[in-house]
Scaffold this motif. Sequence first.
Motif, PDB file in Angstrom:
ATOM      1  N   ALA A  16      11.137   2.049   3.180  1.00 25.58           N
ATOM      2  CA  ALA A  16      10.778   3.045   2.159  1.00 25.58           C
ATOM      3  C   ALA A  16       9.677   2.503   1.251  1.00 25.58           C
ATOM      4  O   ALA A  16       8.749   3.239   0.889  1.00 25.58           O
ATOM      5  N   LEU A  17       9.762   1.236   0.898  1.00 24.29           N
ATOM      6  CA  LEU A  17       8.721   0.598   0.087  1.00 24.29           C
ATOM      7  C   LEU A  17       7.386   0.653   0.823  1.00 24.29           C
ATOM      8  O   LEU A  17       6.350   0.988   0.245  1.00 24.29           O
ATOM      9  N   HIS A  18       7.414   0.361   2.119  1.00 24.43           N
ATOM     10  CA  HIS A  18       6.180   0.399   2.909  1.00 24.43           C
ATOM     11  C   HIS A  18       5.623   1.817   3.001  1.00 24.43           C
ATOM     12  O   HIS A  18       4.413   2.029   2.862  1.00 24.43           O
ATOM     13  N   ARG A  19       6.507   2.807   3.188  1.00 26.83           N
ATOM     14  CA  ARG A  19       6.036   4.194   3.247  1.00 26.83           C
ATOM     15  C   ARG A  19       5.362   4.608   1.949  1.00 26.83           C
ATOM     16  O   ARG A  19       4.397   5.379   1.962  1.00 26.83           O
ATOM     17  N   LEU A  20       5.841   4.090   0.834  1.00 22.76           N
ATOM     18  CA  LEU A  20       5.194   4.408  -0.449  1.00 22.76           C
ATOM     19  C   LEU A  20       3.759   3.894  -0.481  1.00 22.76           C
ATOM     20  O   LEU A  20       2.888   4.534  -1.069  1.00 22.76           O
ATOM     21  N   THR A  21       3.509   2.764   0.142  1.00 23.69           N
ATOM     22  CA  THR A  21       2.130   2.263   0.173  1.00 23.69           C
ATOM     23  C   THR A  21       1.277   3.125   1.090  1.00 23.69           C
ATOM     24  O   THR A  21       0.096   3.318   0.826  1.00 23.69           O
ATOM     25  N   LEU A  22       1.870   3.646   2.148  1.00 24.57           N
ATOM     26  CA  LEU A  22       1.108   4.443   3.102  1.00 24.57           C
ATOM     27  C   LEU A  22       0.697   5.802   2.537  1.00 24.57           C
ATOM     28  O   LEU A  22      -0.388   6.294   2.848  1.00 24.57           O
ATOM     29  N   VAL A  23       1.555   6.410   1.711  1.00 19.33           N
ATOM     30  CA  VAL A  23       1.222   7.735   1.171  1.00 19.33           C
ATOM     31  C   VAL A  23       0.261   7.654  -0.001  1.00 19.33           C
ATOM     32  O   VAL A  23      -0.369   8.648  -0.351  1.00 19.33           O
ATOM     33  N   GLY A  24       0.161   6.493  -0.619  1.00 13.84           N
ATOM     34  CA  GLY A  24      -0.794   6.305  -1.696  1.00 13.84           C
ATOM     35  C   GLY A  24      -0.529   7.184  -2.903  1.00 13.84           C
ATOM     36  O   GLY A  24       0.617   7.465  -3.263  1.00 13.84           O
ATOM     37  N   GLY A  26      -0.684  10.282  -3.389  1.00 14.48           N
ATOM     38  CA  GLY A  26       0.018  11.538  -3.184  1.00 14.48           C
ATOM     39  C   GLY A  26       1.502  11.450  -3.482  1.00 14.48           C
ATOM     40  O   GLY A  26       2.143  12.433  -3.818  1.00 14.48           O
ATOM     41  N   GLY A  27       2.048  10.260  -3.367  1.00 12.37           N
ATOM     42  CA  GLY A  27       3.463  10.059  -3.635  1.00 12.37           C
ATOM     43  C   GLY A  27       4.349  10.564  -2.514  1.00 12.37           C
ATOM     44  O   GLY A  27       3.899  11.234  -1.594  1.00 12.37           O
ATOM     45  N   ARG A  28       5.602  10.220  -2.592  1.00  7.00           N
ATOM     46  CA  ARG A  28       6.594  10.618  -1.583  1.00  7.00           C
ATOM     47  C   ARG A  28       7.593  11.543  -2.249  1.00  7.00           C
ATOM     48  O   ARG A  28       8.160  11.218  -3.276  1.00  7.00           O
ATOM     49  N   GLN A  42      13.520   2.591  -7.451  1.00  5.18           N
ATOM     50  CA  GLN A  42      13.260   2.982  -8.830  1.00  5.18           C
ATOM     51  C   GLN A  42      14.137   2.154  -9.775  1.00  5.18           C
ATOM     52  O   GLN A  42      13.663   1.678 -10.805  1.00  5.18           O
ATOM     53  N   GLY A  43      15.396   2.008  -9.434  1.00  3.07           N
ATOM     54  CA  GLY A  43      16.309   1.223 -10.265  1.00  3.07           C
ATOM     55  C   GLY A  43      15.901  -0.233 -10.386  1.00  3.07           C
ATOM     56  O   GLY A  43      16.217  -0.891 -11.376  1.00  3.07           O
ATOM     57  N   MET A  44      15.197  -0.721  -9.384  1.00  2.00           N
ATOM     58  CA  MET A  44      14.715  -2.108  -9.389  1.00  2.00           C
ATOM     59  C   MET A  44      13.349  -2.233 -10.053  1.00  2.00           C
ATOM     60  O   MET A  44      12.808  -3.328 -10.167  1.00  2.00           O
ATOM     61  N   GLY A  45      12.769  -1.094 -10.462  1.00  2.00           N
ATOM     62  CA  GLY A  45      11.451  -1.119 -11.094  1.00  2.00           C
ATOM     63  C   GLY A  45      10.299  -1.197 -10.113  1.00  2.00           C
ATOM     64  O   GLY A  45       9.169  -1.462 -10.505  1.00  2.00           O
ATOM     65  N   LEU A  46      10.569  -0.952  -8.828  1.00  2.00           N
ATOM     66  CA  LEU A  46       9.527  -1.047  -7.806  1.00  2.00           C
ATOM     67  C   LEU A  46       8.865   0.291  -7.520  1.00  2.00           C
ATOM     68  O   LEU A  46       7.799   0.349  -6.911  1.00  2.00           O
ATOM     69  N   ALA A  47       9.495   1.361  -7.941  1.00  2.00           N
ATOM     70  CA  ALA A  47       8.962   2.721  -7.775  1.00  2.00           C
ATOM     71  C   ALA A  47       9.340   3.525  -8.995  1.00  2.00           C
ATOM     72  O   ALA A  47      10.210   3.125  -9.770  1.00  2.00           O
ATOM     73  N   ARG A  48       8.673   4.665  -9.154  1.00  2.00           N
ATOM     74  CA  ARG A  48       9.036   5.573 -10.246  1.00  2.00           C
ATOM     75  C   ARG A  48       8.938   7.000  -9.728  1.00  2.00           C
ATOM     76  O   ARG A  48       8.134   7.303  -8.850  1.00  2.00           O
ATOM     77  N   LEU A  49       9.773   7.858 -10.299  1.00  2.00           N
ATOM     78  CA  LEU A  49       9.762   9.279  -9.970  1.00  2.00           C
ATOM     79  C   LEU A  49       8.895   9.975 -11.001  1.00  2.00           C
ATOM     80  O   LEU A  49       9.185   9.954 -12.194  1.00  2.00           O
ATOM     81  N   THR A  58       5.162   1.203  -8.390  1.00  2.00           N
ATOM     82  CA  THR A  58       4.787   0.607  -9.667  1.00  2.00           C
ATOM     83  C   THR A  58       3.987  -0.659  -9.337  1.00  2.00           C
ATOM     84  O   THR A  58       3.965  -1.095  -8.178  1.00  2.00           O
ATOM     85  N   PRO A  59       3.333  -1.265 -10.318  1.00  2.00           N
ATOM     86  CA  PRO A  59       2.662  -2.537 -10.044  1.00  2.00           C
ATOM     87  C   PRO A  59       3.622  -3.588  -9.479  1.00  2.00           C
ATOM     88  O   PRO A  59       3.252  -4.349  -8.570  1.00  2.00           O
ATOM     89  N   ALA A  60       4.863  -3.602  -9.957  1.00  2.00           N
ATOM     90  CA  ALA A  60       5.858  -4.549  -9.421  1.00  2.00           C
ATOM     91  C   ALA A  60       6.164  -4.237  -7.959  1.00  2.00           C
ATOM     92  O   ALA A  60       6.359  -5.144  -7.142  1.00  2.00           O
ATOM     93  N   GLY A  61       6.198  -2.955  -7.613  1.00  2.00           N
ATOM     94  CA  GLY A  61       6.437  -2.559  -6.235  1.00  2.00           C
ATOM     95  C   GLY A  61       5.305  -2.967  -5.318  1.00  2.00           C
ATOM     96  O   GLY A  61       5.522  -3.397  -4.182  1.00  2.00           O
TER      97      GLY A  61
END
Length: 76
Positions: A16-24, A26-28, A42-49, A58-61
């Motif tokens: 899922a983390l990798h897919r977030l990089t692929l969609v850029g 546009g978001g998922r 999101q709970g880990m601070g790696l993504a945001r809704l 996120t930058p951490a993601g």
Amino acid sequence: MTNWNQPYLETCCRAALHRLTLVGAGGRPDGLKDGPCLARLQGMGLARLRADERYELTPAGLDRHASEILHRKKAG
């Protein structure tokens, strides 16, 4: 190599983390099969809704993706 002080990412969450990089930018969209993983990221601070109900890195993601998926060492 992954830092051992970071929480472990299950294979599905790594994907899922990798897919977030692929969609850029546009978001998922929320509500897909990987929704539980996106919520965990999101709970880990790696993504945001976002307000449009799409997940983005996120930058951490982005850093975590570089180190864990691409196996790149952090610069600096």
